[in-house]
Design a protein around this motif. Structure first.
Motif, PDB file in Angstrom:
ATOM      1  N   PHE A 101      45.841  38.290 114.504  1.00  0.00           N
ATOM      2  CA  PHE A 101      47.326  38.531 114.140  1.00  0.00           C
ATOM      3  C   PHE A 101      47.046  38.870 112.876  1.00  0.00           C
ATOM      4  O   PHE A 101      47.642  39.849 111.940  1.00  0.00           O
ATOM      5  N   GLY A 102      46.591  37.614 112.013  1.00  0.00           N
ATOM      6  CA  GLY A 102      46.411  37.584 110.721  1.00  0.00           C
ATOM      7  C   GLY A 102      45.010  38.426 110.947  1.00  0.00           C
ATOM      8  O   GLY A 102      44.809  39.182 109.188  1.00  0.00           O
ATOM      9  N   LEU A 103      43.991  39.011 110.841  1.00  0.00           N
ATOM     10  CA  LEU A 103      43.226  39.455 110.926  1.00  0.00           C
ATOM     11  C   LEU A 103      43.361  41.472 110.895  1.00  0.00           C
ATOM     12  O   LEU A 103      43.296  41.694 110.179  1.00  0.00           O
ATOM     13  N   ALA A 104      44.430  41.040 111.585  1.00  0.00           N
ATOM     14  CA  ALA A 104      45.508  42.313 112.003  1.00  0.00           C
ATOM     15  C   ALA A 104      45.816  42.646 110.419  1.00  0.00           C
ATOM     16  O   ALA A 104      46.138  44.013 110.471  1.00  0.00           O
ATOM     17  N   MET A 105      46.768  42.092 109.538  1.00  0.00           N
ATOM     18  CA  MET A 105      46.821  41.866 109.034  1.00  0.00           C
ATOM     19  C   MET A 105      46.182  42.816 107.588  1.00  0.00           C
ATOM     20  O   MET A 105      46.416  43.518 107.140  1.00  0.00           O
ATOM     21  N   GLY A 139      47.736  37.790 105.306  1.00  0.00           N
ATOM     22  CA  GLY A 139      46.278  37.890 106.122  1.00  0.00           C
ATOM     23  C   GLY A 139      45.588  37.325 106.507  1.00  0.00           C
ATOM     24  O   GLY A 139      45.292  35.918 106.882  1.00  0.00           O
ATOM     25  N   ALA A 140      44.631  37.404 105.190  1.00  0.00           N
ATOM     26  CA  ALA A 140      43.780  35.961 104.899  1.00  0.00           C
ATOM     27  C   ALA A 140      44.120  35.220 104.850  1.00  0.00           C
ATOM     28  O   ALA A 140      43.227  34.079 104.999  1.00  0.00           O
ATOM     29  N   LEU A 141      44.963  34.621 104.802  1.00  0.00           N
ATOM     30  CA  LEU A 141      45.969  33.181 104.168  1.00  0.00           C
ATOM     31  C   LEU A 141      46.170  33.171 106.173  1.00  0.00           C
ATOM     32  O   LEU A 141      45.841  31.597 106.449  1.00  0.00           O
TER      33      LEU A 141
END
Length: 169
Positions: A101-105, A139-141
């Motif tokens: 989900f973070g990568l999608a963000m 998202g990176a964090l």
């Protein structure tokens, strides 16, 4: 791994400080706007879009720190009845989903920032891309902290808690 945990711990602490400062700043901006509007019978045009932008930062940075600390939403009643090894596997699956989900963000946030980079926010005079930068940074964090939790679990370390050093299970 302990060195990485300390570095990400410092990053999380910094993100939490930025989020806290953003919350206080947004509150001050809104308070000023209310004072100007209802006491001085005037208006500050930039406070609403600026406070919304600052709110994006403290929401996404705070959420990322919550991921690192293990405070994200979960349904764990069943985990109390399962063997420890199965629980660790399910936690890893959860961290993989959250990391994805973070990568999608990052991906979609960067796409939105790119598509709005030519727009200018009228009351602030800056690019519309700035509205989506908190999504990319958060998202990176989220992806980084999810990967850290998986790596710590794979190394036999406890998952991070705010302010704690890496310890062996």
């Amino acid at each position: 791994m302990a060195r990485i945990a300390r570095a990400t711990g410092l990053l999380a602490r910094g993100a939490l400080w930025v989020a806290g400062i953003g919350l206080v700043s947004m509150t001050a901006m809104i308070a000023c706007q209310v004072f100007w509007r209802y006491v001085l019978n005037d208006s500050i045009v930039w406070t609403e879009p600026a406070s919304v932008m600052v709110m994006g930062w403290f929401i996404f940075l705070g959420a990322a720190v919550g991921i690192r600390e293990g405070y994200h939403l979960s349904f764990d009643v069943v985990l109390y009845f399962l063997p420890d090894r199965v629980v660790k596997v399910l936690h890893t699956v959860s961290d993989l989903a959250v990391g994805g989900f973070g990568l999608a963000m990052i991906w979609y946030g960067a796409s939105l920032a790119y598509r709005t980079s030519g727009n200018v926010l009228p009351s602030l005079g800056i690019s519309g891309a700035f509205d989506f930068l908190p999504l990319v940074a958060g998202g990176a964090l989220v992806a980084l902290f999810s990967a850290e939790r998986i790596a710590r679990r794979a190394a036999g370390l406890q998952t991070a808690r705010f302010g704690e050093e890496a310890t062996i299970d």
